[in-house]
Design a protein around this motif. Structure first.
Motif, PDB file in Angstrom:
ATOM      1  N   PRO A  53       0.789  -1.236   0.000  1.00  0.00           N
ATOM      2  CA  PRO A  53       0.000   0.000   0.000  1.00  0.00           C
ATOM      3  C   PRO A  53       0.818   1.281   0.000  1.00  0.00           C
ATOM      4  O   PRO A  53       0.356   2.315  -0.502  1.00  0.00           O
ATOM      5  CB  PRO A  53      -0.839  -0.121   1.286  1.00  0.00           C
ATOM      6  N   ASP A  54       2.033   1.255   0.545  1.00  0.00           N
ATOM      7  CA  ASP A  54       2.850   2.465   0.611  1.00  0.00           C
ATOM      8  C   ASP A  54       3.840   2.593  -0.546  1.00  0.00           C
ATOM      9  O   ASP A  54       4.593   3.565  -0.609  1.00  0.00           O
ATOM     10  CB  ASP A  54       3.628   2.493   1.937  1.00  0.00           C
ATOM     11  N   ALA A  55       3.836   1.628  -1.461  1.00  0.00           N
ATOM     12  CA  ALA A  55       4.791   1.662  -2.572  1.00  0.00           C
ATOM     13  C   ALA A  55       4.383   2.688  -3.617  1.00  0.00           C
ATOM     14  O   ALA A  55       3.191   2.963  -3.813  1.00  0.00           O
ATOM     15  CB  ALA A  55       4.892   0.282  -3.203  1.00  0.00           C
ATOM     16  N   ARG A  56       5.376   3.249  -4.276  1.00  0.00           N
ATOM     17  CA  ARG A  56       5.150   4.249  -5.316  1.00  0.00           C
ATOM     18  C   ARG A  56       5.940   3.870  -6.567  1.00  0.00           C
ATOM     19  O   ARG A  56       7.061   3.382  -6.470  1.00  0.00           O
ATOM     20  CB  ARG A  56       5.594   5.635  -4.838  1.00  0.00           C
ATOM     21  N   PRO A  57       5.399   4.118  -7.758  1.00  0.00           N
ATOM     22  CA  PRO A  57       6.157   3.830  -8.981  1.00  0.00           C
ATOM     23  C   PRO A  57       7.342   4.779  -9.114  1.00  0.00           C
ATOM     24  O   PRO A  57       7.213   5.986  -8.871  1.00  0.00           O
ATOM     25  CB  PRO A  57       5.131   4.052 -10.095  1.00  0.00           C
ATOM     26  N   PRO A  58       8.494   4.287  -9.488  1.00  0.00           N
ATOM     27  CA  PRO A  58       9.678   5.153  -9.598  1.00  0.00           C
ATOM     28  C   PRO A  58       9.569   6.191 -10.704  1.00  0.00           C
ATOM     29  O   PRO A  58      10.158   7.273 -10.594  1.00  0.00           O
ATOM     30  CB  PRO A  58      10.811   4.165  -9.880  1.00  0.00           C
ATOM     31  N   LEU A  59       8.844   5.882 -11.781  1.00  0.00           N
ATOM     32  CA  LEU A  59       8.739   6.774 -12.925  1.00  0.00           C
ATOM     33  C   LEU A  59       7.299   7.226 -13.127  1.00  0.00           C
ATOM     34  O   LEU A  59       6.357   6.489 -12.788  1.00  0.00           O
ATOM     35  CB  LEU A  59       9.236   6.068 -14.193  1.00  0.00           C
TER      36      LEU A  59
END
Length: 482
Positions: free
Chosen positions: A270-276
């Motif tokens: 849930p806390d992950a974000r795409p790098p690009l």
């Protein structure tokens, strides 16, 4: 042949209450493999604390004809540490043997027991400004003994090799209870066969690893972790060649994953974000390292390498982690792929390798082929492109029942994947071992001469077949060599 009761009484007397139990509630957590694919039963759970106790237990098992299933962190991927349903075997847990016997900073070596967890070894090495050059997503549970017995790989194989390359010496208990002590590392030793290499990767079928002497490396002075967006896995291959040419030994890792895997991880964490910011069909995770005297220049070099790659249209976009926290976040996206894909539903996971130069073509041809042949499935490949090892997963159609699908259509799919891999001159097991999951497939596809040699060695070292029976070594076909 004595009764099971006689054996249980003798085992309790030998190892004491901490070292042996037949309590079903205590045994139950260790009867199923990490993936939940294989479950069995066991006569008891042995947890010896020393090599001497392991040797005495093995002699006792030989006397009573009791099979032994060695087990480390129980985090294997091929069912190699799970007993069969008969309930006649004991599980031999090495988790109590977790002593780091010695670290020699000058020689850059460590001697540790089989039950030491990989992450702890990393932490201990760091205290001496050293590092152990093998890591993987399960480092918090995988043990040194298990890593040796499966010749584990991980994300640093590109530069440092598999577990086999890290082992300088080995201690192991053989099927008759004798102890092979080759812990002392020698740069040169031509006294016959290198027996430790025979035991590495043998999955506990030839002997039980109790300790090892491992090589350590100087700590890195700095690292740069970058994330690149790519149009295809063929583009990733070209980007890898670019970095191998301009980065040389500073290239520590090069992992690839398709958009599907990244989306699965982002939904799972849930806390992950795409790098690009943009959308890309494929992604590459790149790690560069440098010794202390080259750390300051590393970031500048990395920026130049990526800029050159962008100019040459080898990538669509890229970002360099701004700090260690972001670098670890990038790696978490890679390490979480397996649990994220597992959360989606049933899947057939294939740990395969083909010649490095052929891997991009394999994925580009095999994925659509399988999706067309098995409607409703999704084929995804991710992992260690630089050493030709891709984890090739085929996800089940929506609505498939876990357990039922794997045992029916899933088995057909795996056989088809393995056929394709064999046609490409590859291996059906790159780093996870054979275990019980791939044993029959190895028998079907393996070279007959190699298989005959494996059976002969197994017969010679374990004539009664008590060490991890039913794993790794395929049964001889009728009319074949023993």
């Amino acid at each position: 042949m004595s009764s099971p009761t006689d054996f249980l009484d003798a085992a309790r007397a030998l190892l004491g209450p901490r070292g042996f139990t037949d309590d079903p509630e205590l045994i139950d957590p260790w009867l199923t493999d990490w993936r939940g694919r294989f479950s069995g039963r066991a006569l008891g759970l042995a947890s010896p604390a020393t090599t001497t106790e392991v040797a005495a237990l093995v002699r006792l098992c030989a006397e009573h004809g009791v099979p032994i299933v060695p087990q480390g962190g129980n985090s294997g991927m091929s069912g190699g540490a799970t007993p069969d349903p008969s309930g006649t075997a004991i599980i031999l847990s090495l988790r109590r043997m977790d002593m780091i016997r010695e670290i020699d900073p000058l020689a850059r070596q460590v001697t540790c027991e089989a039950g030491v967890v990989l992450q702890r070894l990393h932490e201990e090495a760091e205290k001496y400004r050293l590092r152990f050059p093998l890591t993987l997503g399960g480092k918090g549970s995988a043990t040194i003994g298990g890593l040796i017995s499966t010749n584990a790989g991980g994300t640093q194989v590109l530069r440092h090799g598999t577990m086999r390359a890290q082992v300088l010496g080995l201690e192991a208990v053989l099927a008759d209870g004798s102890v092979l002590d080759s812990l002392t590392p020698l740069k040169k030793d031509n006294r016959g066969f290198d027996l430790k290499q025979l035991l590495i990767g043998s999955e506990g079928t030839l002997g039980i690893v109790t300790a090892a002497n491992l090589r350590l490396l100087p700590e890195i002075g700095g690292r740069v972790v970058a994330w690149a967006g790519l149009p295809s896995i063929s583009a990733a291959r070209q980007l890898l060649l670019h970095f191998e040419k301009v980065a040389g030994d500073s290239l520590e890792g090069f992992e690839v994953l398709p958009a599907h895997c990244l989306a699965s991880v982002l939904a799972h964490l849930p806390d992950a974000r795409p790098p690009l910011a943009g959308q890309h069909a494929w992604h590459a995770l790149i790690e560069l390292v440098a010794p202390a005297d080259g750390a300051e220049q590393l970031a500048t070099n990395a920026e130049t390498m990526l800029a050159t790659a962008l100019e040459q249209e080898l990538l669509e976009d890229a970002v360099i982690a701004s700090n260690e926290g972001q670098a670890e976040a990038f790696w978490q996206l890679r390490d979480a792929i397996a649990p994220a894909e597992r959360a989606i539903g049933p899947a057939m996971q294939h740990d395969i390798s083909v010649p490095v130069a052929k891997m991009a073509r394999f994925v580009e041809e095999a994925a659509p082929d399988i999706e067309q042949k098995f409607p409703g499935t999704t084929a995804v490949g991710f992992g260690h492109l630089g050493d030709g090892n891709i984890h090739f997963h085929v996800l089940a159609p929506k609505g498939a029942v876990r357990g039922e699908w794997e045992a029916s259509e899933g088995k057909v799919i795996s056989a088809y994947v393995h056929d394709l891999v064999t046609q490409f001159g590859g291996s059906i097991s790159a780093e996870h071992g054979i275990g019980q999951m791939k044993r029959d497939e190895l028998g079907r596809l393996g070279d007959p001469v190699a298989l005959a040699l494996m059976r002969s060695i197994k017969q010679a070292l374990d004539p009664n077949g008590l060490l991890n029976p039913g794993k790794l070594v395929p049964l001889a076909q009728e009319g074949a060599s023993p």
